[in-house]
Design a protein around this motif. Structure first.
Motif, PDB file in Angstrom:
ATOM      1  N   ASP A 187       1.825  -6.447   1.496  1.00 35.40           N
ATOM      2  CA  ASP A 187       2.547  -5.431   0.748  1.00 35.40           C
ATOM      3  C   ASP A 187       3.470  -6.000  -0.315  1.00 35.40           C
ATOM      4  O   ASP A 187       4.232  -5.272  -0.945  1.00 35.40           O
ATOM      5  CB  ASP A 187       3.340  -4.533   1.700  1.00 35.40           C
ATOM      6  CG  ASP A 187       4.409  -5.308   2.489  1.00 35.40           C
ATOM      7  OD1 ASP A 187       4.578  -6.518   2.231  1.00 35.40           O
ATOM      8  OD2 ASP A 187       5.040  -4.695   3.364  1.00 35.40           O
ATOM      9  N   GLY A 188       3.396  -7.310  -0.543  1.00 34.14           N
ATOM     10  CA  GLY A 188       4.198  -7.922  -1.592  1.00 34.14           C
ATOM     11  C   GLY A 188       5.648  -8.124  -1.214  1.00 34.14           C
ATOM     12  O   GLY A 188       6.479  -8.459  -2.052  1.00 34.14           O
ATOM     13  N   GLY A 189       5.988  -7.930   0.073  1.00 35.89           N
ATOM     14  CA  GLY A 189       7.373  -8.073   0.489  1.00 35.89           C
ATOM     15  C   GLY A 189       7.837  -9.510   0.558  1.00 35.89           C
ATOM     16  O   GLY A 189       9.028  -9.787   0.517  1.00 35.89           O
ATOM     17  N   GLY A 190       6.900 -10.451   0.714  1.00 35.08           N
ATOM     18  CA  GLY A 190       7.242 -11.858   0.775  1.00 35.08           C
ATOM     19  C   GLY A 190       7.341 -12.467  -0.605  1.00 35.08           C
ATOM     20  O   GLY A 190       7.205 -11.794  -1.618  1.00 35.08           O
ATOM     21  N   MET A 237      -4.416  -4.591  -6.517  1.00 34.71           N
ATOM     22  CA  MET A 237      -4.519  -4.095  -5.149  1.00 34.71           C
ATOM     23  C   MET A 237      -3.169  -3.582  -4.653  1.00 34.71           C
ATOM     24  O   MET A 237      -3.094  -2.532  -3.997  1.00 34.71           O
ATOM     25  CB  MET A 237      -5.048  -5.191  -4.222  1.00 34.71           C
ATOM     26  CG  MET A 237      -6.452  -5.677  -4.569  1.00 34.71           C
ATOM     27  SD  MET A 237      -7.706  -4.373  -4.476  1.00 34.71           S
ATOM     28  CE  MET A 237      -7.713  -4.045  -2.714  1.00 34.71           C
ATOM     29  N   LEU A 238      -2.093  -4.305  -4.970  1.00 31.39           N
ATOM     30  CA  LEU A 238      -0.766  -3.906  -4.525  1.00 31.39           C
ATOM     31  C   LEU A 238      -0.392  -2.543  -5.098  1.00 31.39           C
ATOM     32  O   LEU A 238       0.124  -1.673  -4.377  1.00 31.39           O
ATOM     33  CB  LEU A 238       0.260  -4.963  -4.936  1.00 31.39           C
ATOM     34  CG  LEU A 238       1.714  -4.694  -4.557  1.00 31.39           C
ATOM     35  CD1 LEU A 238       1.868  -4.599  -3.048  1.00 31.39           C
ATOM     36  CD2 LEU A 238       2.620  -5.794  -5.122  1.00 31.39           C
ATOM     37  N   GLU A 239      -0.670  -2.340  -6.394  1.00 36.92           N
ATOM     38  CA  GLU A 239      -0.343  -1.057  -7.009  1.00 36.92           C
ATOM     39  C   GLU A 239      -1.170   0.065  -6.396  1.00 36.92           C
ATOM     40  O   GLU A 239      -0.663   1.174  -6.181  1.00 36.92           O
ATOM     41  CB  GLU A 239      -0.573  -1.113  -8.516  1.00 36.92           C
ATOM     42  CG  GLU A 239      -0.171   0.150  -9.229  1.00 36.92           C
ATOM     43  CD  GLU A 239       0.251  -0.077 -10.658  1.00 36.92           C
ATOM     44  OE1 GLU A 239       0.763   0.885 -11.264  1.00 36.92           O
ATOM     45  OE2 GLU A 239       0.094  -1.191 -11.173  1.00 36.92           O
ATOM     46  N   SER A 267       0.486   3.215  -4.347  1.00 36.64           N
ATOM     47  CA  SER A 267       0.224   4.568  -4.833  1.00 36.64           C
ATOM     48  C   SER A 267      -0.434   5.418  -3.751  1.00 36.64           C
ATOM     49  O   SER A 267      -0.108   6.609  -3.592  1.00 36.64           O
ATOM     50  CB  SER A 267      -0.671   4.510  -6.075  1.00 36.64           C
ATOM     51  OG  SER A 267      -0.027   3.825  -7.135  1.00 36.64           O
ATOM     52  N   GLN A 268      -1.358   4.810  -3.009  1.00 38.25           N
ATOM     53  CA  GLN A 268      -2.022   5.555  -1.934  1.00 38.25           C
ATOM     54  C   GLN A 268      -1.036   5.958  -0.846  1.00 38.25           C
ATOM     55  O   GLN A 268      -1.142   7.037  -0.267  1.00 38.25           O
ATOM     56  CB  GLN A 268      -3.164   4.720  -1.361  1.00 38.25           C
ATOM     57  CG  GLN A 268      -4.341   4.558  -2.314  1.00 38.25           C
ATOM     58  CD  GLN A 268      -5.308   3.471  -1.895  1.00 38.25           C
ATOM     59  OE1 GLN A 268      -5.166   2.886  -0.828  1.00 38.25           O
ATOM     60  NE2 GLN A 268      -6.286   3.198  -2.740  1.00 38.25           N
ATOM     61  N   GLU A 269      -0.056   5.083  -0.584  1.00 41.94           N
ATOM     62  CA  GLU A 269       0.962   5.420   0.405  1.00 41.94           C
ATOM     63  C   GLU A 269       1.800   6.614  -0.031  1.00 41.94           C
ATOM     64  O   GLU A 269       2.364   7.337   0.797  1.00 41.94           O
ATOM     65  CB  GLU A 269       1.860   4.207   0.668  1.00 41.94           C
ATOM     66  CG  GLU A 269       1.163   3.095   1.455  1.00 41.94           C
ATOM     67  CD  GLU A 269       1.999   1.831   1.543  1.00 41.94           C
ATOM     68  OE1 GLU A 269       3.073   1.785   0.892  1.00 41.94           O
ATOM     69  OE2 GLU A 269       1.585   0.903   2.267  1.00 41.94           O
ATOM     70  N   LYS A 270       1.878   6.843  -1.347  1.00 40.93           N
ATOM     71  CA  LYS A 270       2.596   8.001  -1.882  1.00 40.93           C
ATOM     72  C   LYS A 270       1.695   9.227  -1.997  1.00 40.93           C
ATOM     73  O   LYS A 270       2.126  10.264  -2.508  1.00 40.93           O
ATOM     74  CB  LYS A 270       3.168   7.656  -3.261  1.00 40.93           C
ATOM     75  CG  LYS A 270       4.201   6.539  -3.251  1.00 40.93           C
ATOM     76  CD  LYS A 270       4.641   6.205  -4.660  1.00 40.93           C
ATOM     77  CE  LYS A 270       5.631   5.046  -4.690  1.00 40.93           C
ATOM     78  NZ  LYS A 270       6.002   4.677  -6.085  1.00 40.93           N
ATOM     79  N   GLY A 271       0.444   9.100  -1.559  1.00 40.62           N
ATOM     80  CA  GLY A 271      -0.484  10.216  -1.631  1.00 40.62           C
ATOM     81  C   GLY A 271      -1.195  10.362  -2.951  1.00 40.62           C
ATOM     82  O   GLY A 271      -1.817  11.403  -3.210  1.00 40.62           O
TER      83      GLY A 271
END
Length: 259
Positions: free
Chosen positions: A124-127, A228-230, A234-238
């Motif tokens: 998720d790009g958090g690291g 992929m991250l974007e 975006s999918q997590e936001k529906g």
């Protein structure tokens, strides 16, 4: 050559080879006005065609020359040369080749830098994210540094010059994909078509070149980490956002030759 991996926006060799095979015959001339590290030229000489290219960045022009020499050492039978310079002047630089090119094959820059090579510690790009080989240039004169309207204007001048190099019946092939600017999807292929038509070319085919792999009968997307991250975020936001798995391959001809 291994150093070629430093270029952040390389054309896929398989696409170049397919286009050259489809639209030219051995001994004919192929031109790439923004040749990068020389993929178009290398594939052309391996297929027995002759080729010329221009590249704004001296560093990448040197890599093109090295890649051509490497191809010749591997048995490539075509001849090729590269000139370092501004492709908006390509018709003047290659004035002796006016009306000779069977194919112009190229791709526009996507900005001053691309995603290049990325290493991330988490999905998720958090690291931490490490990037390298992601810049075309630091030279502000490079077309890649221009805003999109100016980039298209410059690309139009390049296409006008290439039109002068084309022989009757010659083809211009452009690989290009949509891009996101500030999160908004931009139809860059559509803008390139409009720019090319203003330069006197006519679109005859808009094809799909898959960038994905095949595994166990399915497609494996090779989109960049940030694409992929974007898509994931975006999918997590529906939102119905997908990562692109193709490039557009635009086929154009000189006006009057399209029939």
């Amino acid at each position: 050559m291994p150093e070629s991996m430093r270029h952040p926006g390389k054309m896929l060799p398989s696409i170049a080879a397919q286009v050259i095979s489809a639209f030219t015959e051995p001994g004919e001339l192929v031109v790439d006005p923004m040749c990068g590290i020389g993929t178009t030229l290398v594939e052309a000489v391996h297929l027995g065609r002759d080729a010329v290219g221009m590249e704004y960045e001296e560093d990448f022009a040197g890599l093109t020359a090295a890649n051509i020499q490497h191809a010749r050492s591997q048995g490539a039978t075509g001849s090729a040369r590269v000139t370092c310079g501004d492709a908006t002047n390509i018709a003047a630089v290659f004035a002796g080749l006016r009306g000779e090119a069977a194919l112009v094959l190229t791709s526009p820059p996507y900005g001053a830098h691309t995603h290049g090579h990325v290493r991330s510690g988490s999905r998720d790009g958090g690291g931490p994210v490490e990037k390298w080989n992601h810049r075309y240039s630091t030279d502000k004169g490079n077309l890649a540094h221009r805003r999109l309207p100016e980039l298209m204007e410059g690309f139009g001048r390049i296409l006008e010059g290439c039109d002068e190099l084309l022989r009757p019946g010659g083809v211009v092939a452009i690989t290009v994909r949509p891009i996101r600017v500030d999160g908004q999807l931009v139809d860059l292929p559509g803008q390139v078509v409009a720019t090319a038509e203003e330069a006197g070319l006519v679109l005859t085919h808009r094809l799909v070149a898959l960038l994905c792999g095949l595994r166990d009968g399915g497609l494996v997307n090779r989109a960049s980490f940030f694409q992929m991250l974007e898509a994931w975020r975006s999918q997590e936001k529906g939102l119905a956002v997908c990562a692109a798995a193709h490039e557009d391959l635009l086929i154009l001809r000189k006006r009057g030759d399209e029939a």
